[in-house]
Design an enzyme around this catalytic site. Structure first.
Site, PDB file in Angstrom:
ATOM      1  N   SER A 104     112.803 107.623  76.375  1.00 42.46           N
ATOM      2  CA  SER A 104     113.931 107.352  75.580  1.00 42.46           C
ATOM      3  C   SER A 104     114.958 106.301  75.992  1.00 42.46           C
ATOM      4  CB  SER A 104     114.756 108.438  75.288  1.00 42.46           C
ATOM      5  OG  SER A 104     113.822 109.526  74.551  1.00 42.46           O
ATOM      6  N   LEU A 151     118.034 112.096  79.789  1.00 42.10           N
ATOM      7  CA  LEU A 151     117.336 111.336  78.620  1.00 42.10           C
ATOM      8  C   LEU A 151     115.976 111.372  79.129  1.00 42.10           C
ATOM      9  CD1 LEU A 151     119.392 108.051  77.185  1.00 42.10           C
ATOM     10  CD2 LEU A 151     118.596 109.931  76.107  1.00 42.10           C
ATOM     11  N   ASP A 152     114.920 111.370  78.336  1.00 47.42           N
ATOM     12  CA  ASP A 152     113.669 111.207  78.868  1.00 47.42           C
ATOM     13  C   ASP A 152     113.425 110.012  79.119  1.00 47.42           C
ATOM     14  OD1 ASP A 152     113.127 113.960  78.130  1.00 47.42           O
ATOM     15  OD2 ASP A 152     112.514 113.346  75.982  1.00 47.42           O
ATOM     16  N   THR A 153     112.133 109.756  79.962  1.00 47.27           N
ATOM     17  CA  THR A 153     111.813 108.397  80.473  1.00 47.27           C
ATOM     18  C   THR A 153     111.445 107.416  79.499  1.00 47.27           C
ATOM     19  OG1 THR A 153     110.844 109.660  82.500  1.00 47.27           O
ATOM     20  CG2 THR A 153     110.195 107.221  82.111  1.00 47.27           C
TER      21      THR A 153
END
Length: 181
Positions: free
Chosen positions: A46, A42-44
């Protein structure tokens, strides 16, 4: 028996255990279980469900797009998409790295989520809306690129479920261990 951890990743946390020198928090600050690794990322910027396991086959089954495991996201978007935008998401969107697979997309009322820190920027003159989007692949920053491609940039992105596993009842920064199925 493989271990499987469901973690509610807060906004701003890196999906890795090692410190990259950026001063951002990592998984090591939340999960003190040796030998588990994220099954996907998961992106930072998100939030939401991150699965971790100690089993390589289970990790591949969760993360590899060839298994087409559904991933459900709650997406706060700028603006209010019309039927054409929703239909485009449902049929597949052309991105620079190719067309996405068809997705399930439906407008939903604002969900009862935890407050985000920092909060999403509020603009009086620009409405926002919420979408439940389910995809079965995992291109880099795919959901954000899909909503932008239909004219509605993502403001907040929360992964709610992966396959049969969901965040239900797990607060940000908390995790639970479940039986791997």
């Amino acid at each position: 028996m493989p271990r499987l951890i469901l973690f509610n990743k807060p906004y701003g946390v890196l999906c890795q255990f090692s410190d990259d020198g950026s001063a951002k928090p990592t998984l090591a600050g939340f999960i003190k279980v040796p030998g588990v690794y994220p099954a996907g990322r998961l992106d930072t910027d998100s939030e939401g469900l991150l699965l971790l396991t100690d089993d390589g086959k289970l990790q591949a089954r969760i993360a590899d797009p060839k298994f087409k495991l559904p991933k459900c996201y709650l997406v706060q978007m700028e603006g209010e998409p019309d039927l054409a935008a929703l239909e485009a998401l449902r049929c597949g969107v052309d991105l620079k790295d190719g067309r996405t697979r068809p997705a399930e997309a439906e407008l939903i009322p604002a969900p009862a989520l935890w407050p985000r820190d920092p909060p999403v920027r509020f603009r009086k003159t620009v409405p926002d809306s919420w979408l439940r989007l389910t995809i079965r692949e995992g291109k880099n920053r795919q959901v954000r690129r899909m909503t932008a491609a239909v004219g509605h940039p993502t403001l907040r992105l929360v992964r709610w479920a992966v396959g049969d596993w969901s965040l239900d009842g797990t607060a940000p920064g908390e995790w639970v261990e479940v039986e791997a199925s």
